[in-house]
Write an enzyme that holds these catalytic residues in place. Structure first.
Site, PDB file in Angstrom:
ATOM      1  N   GLY A  33       4.824 -13.878  -6.263  1.00 48.08           N
ATOM      2  CA  GLY A  33       5.325 -14.131  -7.618  1.00 48.08           C
ATOM      3  C   GLY A  33       6.695 -14.779  -7.546  1.00 48.08           C
TER       4      GLY A  33
ATOM      5  N   SER B 183       7.513 -14.041  -0.692  1.00 47.05           N
ATOM      6  CA  SER B 183       7.271 -15.475  -0.841  1.00 47.05           C
ATOM      7  C   SER B 183       6.534 -15.729  -2.148  1.00 47.05           C
ATOM      8  CB  SER B 183       6.456 -15.995   0.345  1.00 47.05           C
ATOM      9  OG  SER B 183       5.135 -15.508   0.231  1.00 47.05           O
ATOM     10  N   LYS B 184       6.359 -17.013  -2.415  1.00 49.99           N
ATOM     11  CA  LYS B 184       5.724 -17.485  -3.646  1.00 49.99           C
ATOM     12  C   LYS B 184       4.484 -16.683  -4.024  1.00 49.99           C
ATOM     13  CE  LYS B 184       8.129 -20.732  -5.225  1.00 49.99           C
ATOM     14  NZ  LYS B 184       8.927 -19.900  -6.115  1.00 49.99           N
ATOM     15  N   ARG B 185       3.689 -16.345  -2.996  1.00 49.98           N
ATOM     16  CA  ARG B 185       2.419 -15.705  -3.358  1.00 49.98           C
ATOM     17  C   ARG B 185       2.630 -14.292  -3.914  1.00 49.98           C
ATOM     18  NH1 ARG B 185       0.623 -12.524   0.839  1.00 49.98           N
ATOM     19  NH2 ARG B 185       2.021 -12.700   2.613  1.00 49.98           N
TER      20      ARG B 185
END
Ligand code: GLU
Length: 499
Positions: free
Chosen positions: A258, A254-256
């Protein structure tokens, strides 16, 4: 009789193409291309609030960029269209009616509040939520009267009681669910929109899909779908559920972690062939210890039976390594075009011209092999454009460079009468500096490097020196701010050190 292989990728156009979904598309493509099958693209856009045409367009663009071409789809057409679910609503309605007429489905009048209260009660009792079956016993006639009187009704599928549903998953083996844990699912909402599980079955059946390859987040949907195939009298496809793509901490990527979308990797400068090659290895291996192979060869070797069911961890370091490989393989004009924006950004090129592009292309050998991304090339060759007298002087004045001034004085004298340096004329000049000073090896070449590049280390001087002088010769029409030649650099420093 075995049916001709038909697979599909069925994205919901609710955002960018995630690399996990790109990998699902890729595995479908590999199978279709390797086995002479058909690859279908179907857009699952029945979620009207979240689906957008912009996102559909960007998904198609990302798939094309990756080189994953499809044989049937919303743009390509084909004999089983339309390929957008929002254009198939009548079909879903007619199959839902058919199920109702055979008592395999029923009208449900439960309000959202009632359903929410049921969910909350299940939650409070630590039970998985399951529809209570409140409307199961309403007769068709009663339901028809209520609908005629204006009540809104959804249609629910009647899940048979207390039965084991087993399907053979090519990746995971036999998977069994008992129907007791499955509540009757809504198949058609009161506004006429189909639920995913219903639309997907009708579409896969009518599009004659033989093998469904998708993420394992859909595994708990599959028994519902198997039951629907049965109720509708369709032959079910084979299923292959791919393990999810995880971050290094084993949580879904996920986004966290990268970058997660194909678009983000493209913007970073990852080459499509690198991303495709990398994604191919997420859960599968071509064997023989090989990792880098063209997609067509991967397709030739691809077998679903060899896909691993363990979590696929996305390793950005390995992707970078692979990109470095493909940058080396790629045509120079392609890489220089990708590198150009960072030269503009750093002011090394003031405006884009053919000469500037050709010049950057000529600098690639200085950087290729040591960069993971084209945008890093400008940094590697910054010494060409951004030579600073004070930096070079500071480095040369250091204690360890006691012989520096002597070397630079001799170098300046040697370079002064020469034209733009080539590898050969530079070597000859360095040879004469060696004779004059009696210095060799590092004592000779390190001060030369520092003087001409302003840096302690960098690419080979044999490449760097001619590159600087080629830059110094560029006409102003090239759009490249003036680059001091090696002879100018040596002379300016020699003067400074003397002064
Ligand atoms: N639209 C679904 C998704 O994007 C497709 C699932 C499937 O392949 O059946 O997850």
């Amino acid at each position: 009789m075995t049916r001709p292989l038909r697979v599909r990728f069925a994205p919901s156009p609710t955002g960018h193409l995630h690399v996990g979904n790109a990998r699902t598309a890729l595995f479908n493509w590999l199978l279709a291309r390797g086995q002479g099958g058909t690859f279908i693209l179907r857009i699952e856009d029945t979620d009207a609030e979240r689906s957008t045409l912009v996102s559909e367009k960007s998904i198609l663009e990302d798939l094309r960029w990756l080189g994953l071409d499809w044989d049937e789809g919303p743009d390509a057409g084909g004999p089983h269209g339309p390929y957008r679910q929002s254009e198939r609503l009548q079909l879903y309605l007619s199959y839902a009616r058919d199920l109702i007429s055979r008592d395999k489905a029923y009208f449900c009048f439960c309000s959202p509040e009632q359903l929410e209260a049921e969910r909350q009660a299940a939650f409070a009792a630590s039970q998985p939520p399951k529809y209570s079956g409140r409307c199961r016993a309403i007769s068709f006639d009663d339901a028809s009267k209520r609908i005629a009187a204006g009540e809104a009704a959804a249609i629910r599928f009647r899940v048979p009681d207390a039965r084991d549903v087993t399907f053979a998953d090519i990746v995971r083996g036999d998977v069994t669910f008992n129907t007791n844990v499955i509540g009757d699912p809504v198949i058609l909402r009161s506004d006429g929109r189909p639920a995913y599980n219903f639309a997907v079955v009708i579409d896969d059946a009518l599009m004659e899909v033989t093998t469904v390859i998708r993420g394992e987040d859909h595994i708990s949907n599959t028994p519902r779908q198997v039951l629907l195939y049965e109720a509708l009298g369709f032959e079910p496809p084979q299923f292959a559920h791919l393990s999810l793509v995880m971050g290094p901490d084993h949580a879904p990527l996920s986004k966290r972690h990268g970058a997660t979308s194909v678009a983000e990797f493209r913007e970073q400068g990852i080459l499509p062939e690198a991303l495709v090659n990398y994604l191919t290895l997420l859960g599968w291996s071509p064997g023989e210890g090989q990792e880098i192979l063209p997609a067509a060869e991967m397709a030739r070797r691809f077998e679903l039976a060899n896909v691993s069911h363990s979590a696929a961890v996305f390793d950005t370091g390995k992707l970078a390594w692979m990109n470095r490989h493909y940058i080396k393989e790629a045509d120079a004009d392609r890489i220089s075009a990708m590198a150009l924006p960072s030269f503009l950004k750093r002011g090394f090129v003031a405006h884009e011209t053919d000469l500037a592009r050709q010049y950057i292309e000529s600098l690639l050998p200085l950087a290729i092999g040591s960069v993971d991304l084209p945008s890093e090339i400008a940094d590697r060759v910054a010494f060409v454009f951004d030579w600073r007298l004070d930096r070079a002087v500071a480095l040369l004045s250091a204690e360890a460079e006691a012989d520096g001034p002597r070397v630079i004085a001799a170098l300046a004298e040697e370079l002064w009468p020469l034209g733009p340096l080539t590898k050969e004329t530079f070597r000859a000049a360095a040879g004469r500096v060696k004779d004059k000073t009696g210095l060799k090896g590092r004592a000779l070449f390190h001060p030369i490097r520092v003087a001409l590049t302003g840096l302690d280390s960098g690419p080979e001087l044999d490449l760097s020196v001619p590159a600087i002088d080629r830059g110094a010769m560029l006409p102003s029409s090239a759009g490249v701010p003036p680059i001091p030649s090696c002879a100018d650099r040596a002379r300016t420093i020699a003067d400074k050190l003397r002064g």
